[in-house]
Enzyme design. Structure first.
Site, short mmCIF file in Angstrom:
data_model
loop_
_atom_site.label_atom_id
_atom_site.label_comp_id
_atom_site.label_asym_id
_atom_site.label_seq_id
_atom_site.Cartn_x
_atom_site.Cartn_y
_atom_site.Cartn_z
N TYR A 582 0.83 -1.20 0.00
CA TYR A 582 0.00 0.00 0.00
C TYR A 582 0.87 1.26 0.00
CZ TYR A 582 -3.55 3.38 1.55
OH TYR A 582 -4.38 4.45 1.65
N LYS A 586 1.61 4.66 -2.72
CA LYS A 586 1.19 5.95 -2.15
C LYS A 586 2.37 6.94 -2.17
CE LYS A 586 -2.81 6.40 -0.68
NZ LYS A 586 -3.90 6.89 -1.58
#
Ligand SMILES: [Zn+2]
Length: 684
Positions: A582, A586
């Site tokens: 994740y 990002k």
């Protein structure tokens, strides 16, 4: 046109009224006012009014003769008792002896004569109702009637169509002067059914609500039949798709914007509403569009919504849009210059007492495509488009039976700048994002929904994009009828393109994009499956790139700058263990934001990000909060407020940060941290 009168409905409203002390005449006045108001061929957006004369008991117990007349700006389709303020009739009637009376003085006398001093202001056409002797008076700007009377020989046509049952009142500007002229004509001609107000509308009267209403329907039907017999069959025109409207609309919108002279980087923008009915297409494709389009309004009060002429653009060639954009800008500049000259000339005539309204068009005609209504809000744009459609019909039908002719430019100016007309628009303080269009992705989720609401509350029109359409629609409903839910899977280029096309076609373009859609994957980075990484990059990096690209394309077409906002989350700067799948895309998203800021700053497009943490949402569900707080031996409250300030951070806090970035015209490449304080995640 058929009568909408239904005995049973009439009796139902009479019976309901009786329970709250509303007498039969008044109940039926409400009933037929609603019947008139619900038919756009009769009444559009406040453009008509009705009245009733009756005796009522005032607060001191005296019987007084009153005029109940529609309140200015009230919606006839939804009228209720408050929309029909009662005014003492005698003082109004006495005014007939005066030669002239100023607007302020007249409004003052009306207000002083109200039975309820707190009631709404009566219609600007109150005096017309007051002077006529009839118990019920109905007035509309019915489109078919306007086609018959907006003619060089309007009086002759009026006699031919209405057979002497309506007397003809020559054009006088609405207000006191028209009321005096109308009563003079009435007393001389003693017509049986009503009056035609030249270049303006129709009045019918009667001793009962039904009589006045049925006369209106009969007279409008006569006009409709007269036109239908002479109307030439129109061709069914070719129609273009959403993608083409979406390409043209941002060009039109950009051309019809102006720089805000008071704030560097700010623009005065409008929202668009597109229409392409057969009637509209036949009109914009007509050979003599150049003449027809400049012929003026069909009835004076339309001028406050549409101005006196539309902007007319050439037919766009999909292969030569840059050329179309150049011509659109030149033509819009000429429109503004002409409007300015029109204002200067007529303001000089009235002694330089008026303040110029903005010179931007409110209706744009595009041959081959259709028409756009423009307004500071989506609702205003819809009203402009509704009125433009009625205008198209009125002018087309007038040409079918003769030659359309409007009032003079001076008369138009007097109506457009009449304070009582402008008052219909209400006084509103414009919120800071009014005129701007915002797209929020992942808008079905907590942060997206809160952000869409915050932007809408600041005046923006919002499109809520989500892969889950039902969730987007649910959230849109809580914002209002203009909020647009759109299905969008940001992992699909085609889906993103279609979603931005839908937004551009619905509102005219995009000014603010909040790229928020995302989902979390976990895994220890040395062992995680490549497929997981690719999936996360597809959504958490490429998703943002696709959305930003689609937005920038529209923003560059508009040429009025814009704002890209990214939800980068704390993971972009402060990775968590096993959160690589994740956090890494990002972090790339944060770099993406900076690259957009760098590459498009010169175009006035700003790019900023919000770095938020620990927000209750689809990424941090109630179950996750329960298990994580348990694992750390904390209460849920302590877990959620585990930051320097000891305060839980909410989706609304994140939304306010995005709103701030949307408003901060001198800020780009910025990251705003919304996490309650976390030194390890602080920007350096
Ligand atoms: Zn009128």
């Amino acid at each position: 046109m058929k009568s909408g009168w239904v005995d049973r409905d009439a009796e139902t409203i009479v019976a309901a009224g009786a329970k709250s002390g509303i007498d039969r005449d008044l109940a039926l006045r409400i009933y037929t006012t609603r019947l008139l108001g619900r038919d756009p061929k009769l009444v559009l957006h406040g453009g008509g009014n009705t009245s009733l004369k009756e005796v009522m008991r005032d607060r001191l117990g005296a019987d007084v003769e009153v005029l109940r007349v529609k309140a200015t700006g009230a919606d006839m389709a939804m009228i209720d008792l408050a929309g029909l303020p009662a005014v003492r009739l005698l003082p109004l009637r006495k005014l007939r002896a005066l030669g002239e009376i100023g607007d302020d003085e007249l409004v003052g006398i009306e207000r002083a004569s109200l039975i309820d001093p707190a009631a709404a202001n009566p219609s600007v056409e109150i005096m017309l109702h007051a002077f006529l002797p009839h118990k019920f008076v109905d007035h509309t700007h019915a489109t078919a009637v306007l086609s018959v009377i907006d003619q060089p020989d309007g009086e002759k046509k009026c006699a031919e169509v209405f057979g002497g049952r309506l007397a003809f009142v020559p054009y006088v500007m609405p207000g006191f002067g028209l009321a005096k002229k109308a009563i003079d004509v009435f007393e001389r001609a003693k017509p049986s059914d009503g009056l035609i107000l030249s270049k303006h509308g129709i009045v019918t009267f009667g001793e009962s609500a039904r009589e006045a209403y049925e006369r209106m329907i009969e007279m409008v039907s006569r006009a409709e039949e007269f036109i239908a017999r002479r109307r030439k069959a129109a061709m069914a025109p070719a129609r273009r798709g959403t993608a083409e409207v979406a390409q043209i609309a941002p060009i039109v919108r950009g051309a019809c914007s102006e720089k805000d002279k008071t704030t560097e980087g700010a623009w005065r923008r409008l929202v668009l509403e597109f229409r392409a009915t057969d009637a509209v297409l036949n009109f914009v494709n007509a050979k003599d569009l150049a003449r027809l389009s400049q012929a003026g309004v069909v009835t004076p009060d339309h001028t406050i919504r549409t101005k006196n002429w539309p902007l007319v653009l050439p037919a766009p060639d999909p292969g030569k849009l840059a050329e179309f954009a150049r011509v659109a800008h030149d033509t819009a500049d000429q429109f503004a210059a002409r409007y300015h000259r029109y204002f200067e000339q007529h303001n000089a005539r009235v002694g330089h007492i008026k303040r110029e309204l903005d010179p931007l068009p409110r209706v744009v005609l595009v041959p081959g495509l259709g028409l756009f209504g423009l307004g500071r809000t989506k609702r205003d744009a819809e009203i402009a488009a509704d009125i433009a459609e009625a205008w198209v019909e009125g002018v087309s039908d007038a040409e079918a039976i003769g030659r359309f002719e409007s009032i003079s430019e001076a008369d138009m100016f007097d109506c457009e700048y009449w304070p009582l007309e402008q008052a219909k628009l209400g006084t509103r303080k414009e919120p800071p994002l009014m005129g701007q269009i915002a797209v929020v992705t992942g808008a079905g989720g907590a942060i997206g929904a809160a952000t869409a609401k915050a932007l809408a509350a600041a005046g923006a029109e919002v499109a809520l994009l989500d892969v889950n359409f039902a969730a987007a629609r649910e959230q849109a409903k809580t914002i209002g009828p203009s909020a647009l839910p759109v299905v969008c899977d940001v992992t699909s280029a085609a889906s993103v393109r279609a979603a931005f096309d839908a937004v551009a076609a619905a509102f005219g373009g995009v000014d603010i994009t909040v790229s928020n859609a995302g989902a979390a994957w976990q895994g220890r980075i040395g062992e995680v499956d490549e497929e997981v990484m690719r999936k996360s990059f597809e959504l958490n990096f490429y998703g943002h790139q696709r959305v930003a690209q689609a937005a920038v394309k529209i923003m560059l077409t508009q040429g009025t700058g814009g704002c890209l906002l990214f939800n980068v989350s704390k993971q972009a700067v402060n990775p968590g263990p096993n959160f690589g799948p994740y956090g890494i895309p990002k972090a790339a998203e944060l770099a993406l934001m900076r690259q957009y800021a760098l590459d498009y700053g010169a175009d006035g497009i700003r790019a900023n990000a919000v770095n938020a943490d620990r927000i209750r949402s689809g990424l941090l569900t109630a179950d996750m909060i329960a298990s994580r707080s348990r694992a750390r031996g904390l209460s849920e409250k302590d877990y959620m407020s585990g930051n320097l300030l000891g305060r839980e951070v909410t989706a609304d806090d994140v939304a306010q940060a995005f709103l701030h970035q949307a408003l901060a015209l001198k800020t780009t490449a910025d990251v705003t941290t919304v996490d309650g304080g976390n030194i390890a995640a602080a920007m350096r």
